[in-house]
Design an enzyme around this catalytic site. Structure first.
Site, PDB file in Angstrom:
ATOM      1  N   CYS A 218      52.648  50.406   2.844  1.00  0.00           N
ATOM      2  CA  CYS A 218      52.409  49.902   4.410  1.00  0.00           C
ATOM      3  C   CYS A 218      51.033  50.178   5.027  1.00  0.00           C
ATOM      4  CB  CYS A 218      53.474  50.502   5.239  1.00  0.00           C
ATOM      5  SG  CYS A 218      55.143  50.309   4.643  1.00  0.00           S
TER       6      CYS A 218
ATOM      7  N   GLU B 126      50.332  51.339   8.018  1.00  0.00           N
ATOM      8  CA  GLU B 126      50.166  52.386   8.864  1.00  0.00           C
ATOM      9  C   GLU B 126      49.540  53.616   7.770  1.00  0.00           C
ATOM     10  OE1 GLU B 126      52.752  50.306   8.637  1.00  0.00           O
ATOM     11  OE2 GLU B 126      53.837  50.520  10.580  1.00  0.00           O
TER      12      GLU B 126
ATOM     13  N   CYS C 246      58.094  51.553   9.392  1.00  0.00           N
ATOM     14  CA  CYS C 246      59.318  51.552   8.852  1.00  0.00           C
ATOM     15  C   CYS C 246      59.333  53.204   8.647  1.00  0.00           C
ATOM     16  CB  CYS C 246      58.974  51.168   7.106  1.00  0.00           C
ATOM     17  SG  CYS C 246      57.981  52.167   6.193  1.00  0.00           S
TER      18      CYS C 246
HETATM   19  N1  THU Z   1      54.921  46.690   6.110  1.00  0.00           N
HETATM   20  C1  THU Z   1      54.159  47.520   6.882  1.00  0.00           C
HETATM   21  O1  THU Z   1      52.875  47.606   6.278  1.00  0.00           O
HETATM   22  N2  THU Z   1      54.372  48.376   7.590  1.00  0.00           N
HETATM   23  C2  THU Z   1      55.640  48.678   8.054  1.00  0.00           C
HETATM   24  O2  THU Z   1      55.836  49.714   8.821  1.00  0.00           O
HETATM   25  C3  THU Z   1      56.615  47.822   7.770  1.00  0.00           C
HETATM   26  C4  THU Z   1      56.674  47.064   6.511  1.00  0.00           C
HETATM   27  C5  THU Z   1      54.792  45.881   4.997  1.00  0.00           C
HETATM   28  C6  THU Z   1      55.269  46.407   3.535  1.00  0.00           C
HETATM   29  C7  THU Z   1      55.410  44.930   2.955  1.00  0.00           C
HETATM   30  O3  THU Z   1      54.057  44.733   2.323  1.00  0.00           O
HETATM   31  C8  THU Z   1      55.765  44.190   4.030  1.00  0.00           C
HETATM   32  O4  THU Z   1      55.297  44.732   5.224  1.00  0.00           O
HETATM   33  C9  THU Z   1      56.977  43.581   3.979  1.00  0.00           C
HETATM   34  O5  THU Z   1      58.009  44.837   4.172  1.00  0.00           O
END
Ligand code: THU
Length: 161
Positions: free
Chosen positions: A73, A75, A112
């Protein structure tokens, strides 16, 4: 037996224009970082901008992989890089934004669970709250600390208790 209550407080803004200058700058940095995300599978581009106590601004975006389980992710890309480069500098704030292909999400981006866990660890590591700015077209949410995103979090002290 007792019923206990945990309250979380957050501020809701209607537009970026209402935010303090520093938050605005972080959102803008997160929005441009999102454009460089590698998200060919989900097509969900996330950007994060981390402000450090020394004034450094570090950005990150989500990085996906064809095997799906090896992506990371936005973050955590930003936080881990910030802490790899400046291991003794506290994290002051983070802005997060997400773009679903139709533009920035209408409602605030939601980190997440794993990113919430890493944010809480970072607060514990530097013993300092992290301001959380969650970007959306209709609303922007601002929280004074990561712990509000993860009440009753697992923390390092549990390992020694
Ligand atoms: N994702 C993030 O980058 N940050 C989050 O907190 C939630 C999800 C990304 C992971 C994946 O590449 C895409 O979003 C779909 O889940």
């Amino acid at each position: 037996m007792q019923t206990r209550e945990i309250k979380i407080l957050f501020k809701e803004f209607e537009s970026v224009a209402e935010l303090p200058a520093q938050d605005k700058q972080l959102i803008e940095a997160a929005r441009s970082a999102a454009l460089n995300a590698y998200a060919p599978y989900s097509k969900f581009q996330v950007g994060a901008a981390v402000l450090l106590e020394n004034g450094e601004l570090i950005t990150g975006n989500n990085q996906e992989n064809a095997d799906f389980t090896d992506g990371l992710c936005a973050e955590r890309v930003a936080l881990f890089y910030a802490q790899a480069k400046f291991p003794s500098v506290p994290v002051k704030a983070i802005a997060v934004t997400a773009n679903n292909g139709k533009g920035i999400l209408e409602e605030p981006a939601q980190p997440c669970g794993s990113c919430r866990q890493v944010l809480v660890e970072t607060e514990v590591r530097f013993n300092q709250p992290i301001r959380i700015i969650l970007d959306g077209k209709q609303h922007i949410h601002v929280l004074d600390e990561a712990e509000s995103l993860l009440p009753l979090a697992f923390k390092p002290k549990a390992l020694n208790s």
